[in-house]
Scaffold this active site. Sequence first.
Site, PDB file in Angstrom:
ATOM      1  N   ASP A  24       0.432  70.849 -39.741  1.00 28.56           N
ATOM      2  CA  ASP A  24       0.783  69.455 -40.341  1.00 28.56           C
ATOM      3  C   ASP A  24       1.065  68.719 -39.048  1.00 28.56           C
ATOM      4  O   ASP A  24       0.907  67.376 -38.963  1.00 28.56           O
ATOM      5  CB  ASP A  24       2.285  69.530 -41.250  1.00 28.56           C
ATOM      6  CG  ASP A  24       1.575  69.751 -42.620  1.00 28.56           C
ATOM      7  OD1 ASP A  24       0.393  69.770 -42.811  1.00 28.56           O
ATOM      8  OD2 ASP A  24       2.523  70.115 -43.395  1.00 28.56           O
ATOM      9  N   TYR A  83       3.778  66.263 -49.146  1.00 31.86           N
ATOM     10  CA  TYR A  83       5.203  66.879 -48.928  1.00 31.86           C
ATOM     11  C   TYR A  83       5.706  65.734 -48.141  1.00 31.86           C
ATOM     12  O   TYR A  83       5.049  65.038 -47.206  1.00 31.86           O
ATOM     13  CB  TYR A  83       5.114  68.022 -48.127  1.00 31.86           C
ATOM     14  CG  TYR A  83       5.048  69.252 -48.910  1.00 31.86           C
ATOM     15  CD1 TYR A  83       5.982  69.690 -49.663  1.00 31.86           C
ATOM     16  CD2 TYR A  83       3.627  70.191 -49.054  1.00 31.86           C
ATOM     17  CE1 TYR A  83       5.978  70.505 -50.268  1.00 31.86           C
ATOM     18  CE2 TYR A  83       3.932  71.167 -49.802  1.00 31.86           C
ATOM     19  CZ  TYR A  83       4.851  71.388 -50.490  1.00 31.86           C
ATOM     20  OH  TYR A  83       4.745  72.578 -51.333  1.00 31.86           O
TER      21      TYR A  83
HETATM   22 CU   LIG Z   1       5.469  73.814 -50.207  1.00 28.22          CU
END
Ligand SMILES: [Cu+2]
Length: 488
Positions: free
Chosen positions: A329, A417
């Site tokens: 990420d 997320y």
């Molecule tokens: Cu997760």
Amino acid sequence: MAHSLKIFCCFFFFFLFSTLSIIPLSHQLEQHPLDSLTPNEFIRVQAIVNQSHPTTINDITFQYIGLNEPDKQALISWLQNHRPTPITAPPPRQAFVIARINHQTHELVVDLSYDNIVSDHIHHGFGYPLFTFQEQNRASQLVFNHAPFLAALNKRGLKVEEVICETFALGWFGETKQNGRVVKVMCYYLDGTVNLYMRPIEAITVTVDLEAMKITHFRDRLVVPVPKAAGTDYRESEQKAPFGPELKGITVVQPDGPSFIIDGSRVRWANWDFHLTFDARVGPIVSLASIYDTEKQEFRRVMYRGFVSELFVPYMDLTEEWYYRTFFDAGEYGYGLCAVPLEPLRDCPANAVYMGAFVAAQNGMPIEMPNVFCIFERNAGDVMWRHTETMIPPDLITEVRPDMSLVVRMVSTVGNYDYINDWEFKQIGSIKVTVGLTGLLEVRGSKYTHKDQIDEEVYGTLLAENTLGAYHDHFITYHLDLDVDGCE
Ligand SMILES: [Cu+2]
Ligand SMILES: *[C@@H]1O[C@H](CO)[C@@H](O)[C@H](O)[C@H]1NC(C)=O
């Protein structure tokens, strides 16, 4: 491993090497050598890189522009000798740039004092630079002009205007030949919800070559039902009763204002003094954190530099459309690039102060990111230390120290997320790092509507009809260069 060695080194040798720091190393300067690049500096980087590659000027894409961190020893000795007035020039101010020029990845160091390029290295090995938002957007739109994809939607009875697509990094599985810059595109269905992640359109594989900006591979393997929209919308306005009990308002009041002082990138609070900056790849960077020792009457160094170095999210689902999901990420999407503006009074309490930052767009121009940090004092009602002495009658002796701390927060939303990234400075001298993980799951669509039907490995848990929660992990690694009492 390197970090634990470093900590060990500090405990072992700190008394030998400790340096006297009457003044903290983060002390205020017109421009601190660790400050993030200014908007003006981004533009100068763009101009210098332009000039260095005049024939390909229209093909340059800036995948990353950030501060080229000065040499640690040079910086520390310069800062220690800096007062009261500068004796020598600061370490050179440089930018580190990763640019795609003529379909090659260049790693450039650009000197901003002399306006020249110090080094220009073409990367030939494995790995690829951060994706830009612009190229991800373009890649995820290609399917809408791709007849086999439109046919696949048709076959499933889905309306094209309700489809949203995003790009996924491909991972690396030991191939000896390099893939080039390639992504997969995965699509979702809205039609009655904004919670697109709960409605994956499964079993379609779309591969895009980012350099050619073309779909290079397409496969529609089978039709899997799209989970239903009902009950997936998370907006309060879309919720239906029964609601939980409502709480009365709580607010934090500091009638005399906050006890911290923000001076450019320098933050001071209680005994703490540190430098806070922002980077497109890693988000917040805390540098030169030191704490004032009231007995010794000097600042004692705690941490030279700390940041989240990577967030690795591997999924454990071996199906054809999922096996490659092993996301970085920070390194692929940019933990800082994906930061979102904080919602006052929701993301941070009423006593918070907000700060913005800048990142570079694909063309190198600075983009402002407002409210990317909030800084606030936390009074959670906790006790730092206490004792009640009952052994000396007739009185009770009670002594209590409430626990107060300073929090620096950023929220980074990487697709589904939301990471809540906190650096918390405590009066007892410790720094607490926290990453809260919230947002939405990335679920896999499935033919199953009840767990009793499942007679194969599905690499997840059936959470709702046609909805599998795929097994996966989140690994968060920190770069923590601790200099407890000055060990380097
Ligand atoms: Cu997760
Ligand atoms: C760099 O080149 C691009 C493409 O020609 C141009 O749009 C941009 O303005 C140039 N930047 C500077 C600072 O000269």
